[in-house]
Enzyme design. Structure first.
Site, PDB file in Angstrom:
ATOM      1  N   THR A  68       0.832  -1.202   0.000  1.00 17.16           N
ATOM      2  CA  THR A  68       0.000   0.000   0.000  1.00 17.16           C
ATOM      3  C   THR A  68       0.863   1.246   0.000  1.00 17.16           C
ATOM      4  O   THR A  68       1.994   1.223   0.488  1.00 17.16           O
ATOM      5  CB  THR A  68      -0.930   0.030   1.238  1.00 17.16           C
ATOM      6  OG1 THR A  68      -1.774   1.182   1.148  1.00 17.16           O
ATOM      7  CG2 THR A  68      -0.154   0.086   2.531  1.00 17.16           C
TER       8      THR A  68
ATOM      9  N   ALA B  81      -0.253   5.376   4.047  1.00 19.87           N
ATOM     10  CA  ALA B  81       0.567   5.225   5.267  1.00 19.87           C
ATOM     11  C   ALA B  81      -0.269   4.854   6.484  1.00 19.87           C
ATOM     12  O   ALA B  81       0.243   4.249   7.430  1.00 19.87           O
ATOM     13  CB  ALA B  81       1.343   6.517   5.515  1.00 19.87           C
TER      14      ALA B  81
ATOM     15  N   ASP C 138      -7.886  -4.515  -0.739  1.00 16.24           N
ATOM     16  CA  ASP C 138      -8.630  -3.662  -1.659  1.00 16.24           C
ATOM     17  C   ASP C 138      -9.987  -3.454  -1.010  1.00 16.24           C
ATOM     18  O   ASP C 138     -10.581  -4.402  -0.482  1.00 16.24           O
ATOM     19  CB  ASP C 138      -8.775  -4.328  -3.028  1.00 16.24           C
ATOM     20  CG  ASP C 138      -9.314  -3.350  -4.054  1.00 16.24           C
ATOM     21  OD1 ASP C 138      -8.894  -2.171  -4.041  1.00 16.24           O
ATOM     22  OD2 ASP C 138     -10.169  -3.735  -4.868  1.00 16.24           O
ATOM     23  N   SER C 139     -10.426  -2.215  -0.998  1.00 19.31           N
ATOM     24  CA  SER C 139     -11.637  -1.928  -0.231  1.00 19.31           C
ATOM     25  C   SER C 139     -12.490  -0.906  -0.947  1.00 19.31           C
ATOM     26  O   SER C 139     -12.050  -0.280  -1.913  1.00 19.31           O
ATOM     27  CB  SER C 139     -11.243  -1.404   1.155  1.00 19.31           C
ATOM     28  OG  SER C 139     -10.344  -0.327   1.037  1.00 19.31           O
TER      29      SER C 139
ATOM     30  N   PHE D  66     -10.719   8.943   6.248  1.00 16.52           N
ATOM     31  CA  PHE D  66     -10.505   9.396   4.871  1.00 16.52           C
ATOM     32  C   PHE D  66     -11.703   8.961   4.040  1.00 16.52           C
ATOM     33  O   PHE D  66     -12.666   8.393   4.568  1.00 16.52           O
ATOM     34  CB  PHE D  66      -9.191   8.805   4.304  1.00 16.52           C
ATOM     35  CG  PHE D  66      -9.206   7.306   4.163  1.00 16.52           C
ATOM     36  CD1 PHE D  66      -9.048   6.496   5.275  1.00 16.52           C
ATOM     37  CD2 PHE D  66      -9.397   6.700   2.926  1.00 16.52           C
ATOM     38  CE1 PHE D  66      -9.064   5.113   5.154  1.00 16.52           C
ATOM     39  CE2 PHE D  66      -9.421   5.316   2.789  1.00 16.52           C
ATOM     40  CZ  PHE D  66      -9.254   4.521   3.916  1.00 16.52           C
TER      41      PHE D  66
ATOM     42  N   LYS E 294     -12.480   3.017  15.303  1.00 11.06           N
ATOM     43  CA  LYS E 294     -12.890   2.576  13.959  1.00 11.06           C
ATOM     44  C   LYS E 294     -12.303   1.191  13.643  1.00 11.06           C
ATOM     45  O   LYS E 294     -13.018   0.303  13.170  1.00 11.06           O
ATOM     46  CB  LYS E 294     -12.452   3.615  12.909  1.00 11.06           C
ATOM     47  CG  LYS E 294     -12.861   3.212  11.497  1.00 11.06           C
ATOM     48  CD  LYS E 294     -12.399   4.202  10.446  1.00 11.06           C
ATOM     49  CE  LYS E 294     -12.420   3.560   9.075  1.00 11.06           C
ATOM     50  NZ  LYS E 294     -11.768   4.362   8.032  1.00 11.06           N
TER      51      LYS E 294
ATOM     52  N   ARG F 206     -11.800  -3.216   7.340  1.00 13.71           N
ATOM     53  CA  ARG F 206     -10.380  -3.523   7.200  1.00 13.71           C
ATOM     54  C   ARG F 206      -9.833  -4.153   8.476  1.00 13.71           C
ATOM     55  O   ARG F 206      -9.033  -5.089   8.427  1.00 13.71           O
ATOM     56  CB  ARG F 206      -9.586  -2.263   6.832  1.00 13.71           C
ATOM     57  CG  ARG F 206      -8.161  -2.564   6.383  1.00 13.71           C
ATOM     58  CD  ARG F 206      -7.447  -1.350   5.813  1.00 13.71           C
ATOM     59  NE  ARG F 206      -8.206  -0.742   4.748  1.00 13.71           N
ATOM     60  CZ  ARG F 206      -8.964   0.347   4.892  1.00 13.71           C
ATOM     61  NH1 ARG F 206      -9.003   0.987   6.033  1.00 13.71           N
ATOM     62  NH2 ARG F 206      -9.654   0.810   3.877  1.00 13.71           N
TER      63      ARG F 206
HETATM   64  P1  ITT Z   1      -3.987   1.453  -1.604  1.00  9.09           P
HETATM   65  O1  ITT Z   1      -4.751   0.909  -2.796  1.00  9.09           O
HETATM   66  O2  ITT Z   1      -2.613   1.991  -1.964  1.00  9.09           O
HETATM   67  O3  ITT Z   1      -3.901   0.478  -0.462  1.00  9.09           O
HETATM   68  P2  ITT Z   1      -6.259   3.282  -1.216  1.00  9.09           P
HETATM   69  O4  ITT Z   1      -6.470   4.330  -0.189  1.00  9.09           O
HETATM   70  O5  ITT Z   1      -6.533   3.635  -2.657  1.00  9.09           O
HETATM   71  O6  ITT Z   1      -4.776   2.712  -0.997  1.00  9.09           O
HETATM   72  P3  ITT Z   1      -8.290   1.228  -1.497  1.00  9.09           P
HETATM   73  O7  ITT Z   1      -8.040   1.039  -2.957  1.00  9.09           O
HETATM   74  O8  ITT Z   1      -8.438   0.006  -0.670  1.00  9.09           O
HETATM   75  O9  ITT Z   1      -7.130   2.052  -0.794  1.00  9.09           O
HETATM   76  O10 ITT Z   1      -9.575   2.144  -1.214  1.00  9.09           O
HETATM   77  C1  ITT Z   1     -10.568   2.397  -2.173  1.00  9.09           C
HETATM   78  C2  ITT Z   1     -11.435   3.560  -1.802  1.00  9.09           C
HETATM   79  O11 ITT Z   1     -12.529   3.093  -0.992  1.00  9.09           O
HETATM   80  C3  ITT Z   1     -10.779   4.679  -0.990  1.00  9.09           C
HETATM   81  O12 ITT Z   1     -10.178   5.612  -1.822  1.00  9.09           O
HETATM   82  C4  ITT Z   1     -11.997   5.277  -0.264  1.00  9.09           C
HETATM   83  O13 ITT Z   1     -12.662   6.167  -1.112  1.00  9.09           O
HETATM   84  C5  ITT Z   1     -12.891   4.057  -0.014  1.00  9.09           C
HETATM   85  N1  ITT Z   1     -12.612   3.491   1.317  1.00  9.09           N
HETATM   86  C6  ITT Z   1     -12.059   2.290   1.600  1.00  9.09           C
HETATM   87  N2  ITT Z   1     -11.948   2.098   2.933  1.00  9.09           N
HETATM   88  C7  ITT Z   1     -12.435   3.217   3.496  1.00  9.09           C
HETATM   89  C8  ITT Z   1     -12.572   3.635   4.833  1.00  9.09           C
HETATM   90  O14 ITT Z   1     -12.143   2.888   5.856  1.00  9.09           O
HETATM   91  N3  ITT Z   1     -13.107   4.829   5.074  1.00  9.09           N
HETATM   92  C9  ITT Z   1     -13.522   5.616   4.066  1.00  9.09           C
HETATM   93  N4  ITT Z   1     -13.409   5.315   2.775  1.00  9.09           N
HETATM   94  C10 ITT Z   1     -12.882   4.114   2.476  1.00  9.09           C
END
Ligand code: ITT
Length: 207
Positions: A11, A14, A75-76, A163, A186, A192
């Site tokens: 990732t 950070a 991935d989320s 975020f 959280k 996650r």
């Molecule tokens: P990496 O892929 O480098 O790990 P990323 O921040 O882009 O970093 P993801 O692809 O997993 O991580 O996240 C996809 C999007 O989903 C992220 O930009 C947010 O808009 C949303 N998201 C995921 N988890 C979240 C959370 O815990 N709180 C708020 N938004 C979240």
């Protein structure tokens, strides 16, 4: 596990690194978690799969190959009931080029979801955050797990923490948005956090 193992978390976010480090320690694993900042030549992996698990595996495989160390990736995203599960795997780039142009991609993505739900009544504003977390070992062994946090979307953003879509997401059983919670609060209930804790248990058997 014997000795201190290094695990690479694939990732560039950070905030995910101390979260994973703490979860591995709680699970009794003596492993050091390092992020991609330690590997400037690591490949950029396009998230081309249709689901979270597929994308998490793509990232973890590429980083295990590059570093020759155990690699974890997640991935989320947010699945909104009234949008038939979208933005889903497109959560990070839901506002498309508009998000990139304004420079604040998170604000553009959140604003677009709010616009799309403007006429959706309270009882149909259900949503869930989903995270798939994958572990891949240099010998090719791999595993992937998922975590889900259900909740609802409010119409006015609240809170400064977290975020992405946190300022509009209120978990089930809560009054606060996840942006109004501390990181520890959280993590205890988040998609996650759940996925990383499940992965830590798998890691104990694998490493
Ligand atoms: P990496 O892929 O480098 O790990 P990323 O921040 O882009 O970093 P993801 O692809 O997993 O991580 O996240 C996809 C999007 O989903 C992220 O930009 C947010 O808009 C949303 N998201 C995921 N988890 C979240 C959370 O815990 N709180 C708020 N938004 C979240």
């Amino acid at each position: 596990m014997s000795g201190r193992t290094t695990v690479v978390l694939a990732t560039r976010n950070a905030k995910k690194i101390p979260e994973m480090q703490a979860i591995l320690l709680q699970a009794g694993l003596d492993a050091e978690v390092v992020g991609l900042d330690a590997y400037p030549d690591a490949p950029e992996v396009a998230e081309t799969e249709p689901d979270f698990a597929g994308n998490a595996l793509l990232k973890a495989r590429a980083i295990a190959r590059h570093t020759e160390l155990p690699a974890i990736a997640d991935d989320s995203g947010l699945r909104v009931d009234a949008l038939n599960g979208m933005p889903g795997v497109l959560s990070a780039r839901w506002a498309g080029r508009f998000g990139a142009r304004t420079g604040d991609r998170d604000a553009a993505n959140l604003g677009l979801v709010l616009d799309q739900l403007r006429d959706t009544p309270e009882e149909r504003r259900g949503a869930e955050f989903v995270s798939a977390a994958a572990i891949v070992l240099p010998n090719g062994q791999e595993d992937v797990v998922e975590g889900v946090m259900r909740g609802r979307l409010i119409d006015t953003p609240r809170g400064e923490n977290g975020f992405g879509y946190d300022p509009i997401f209120v978990p089930d059983g809560e009054q606060r948005t996840t942006a109004e919670m501390s990181a520890a609060e959280k993590n205890a209930i988040s998609h996650r956090g759940i996925a990383f804790r499940r992965l830590a248990e798998r890691l104990k058997d694998l490493v």
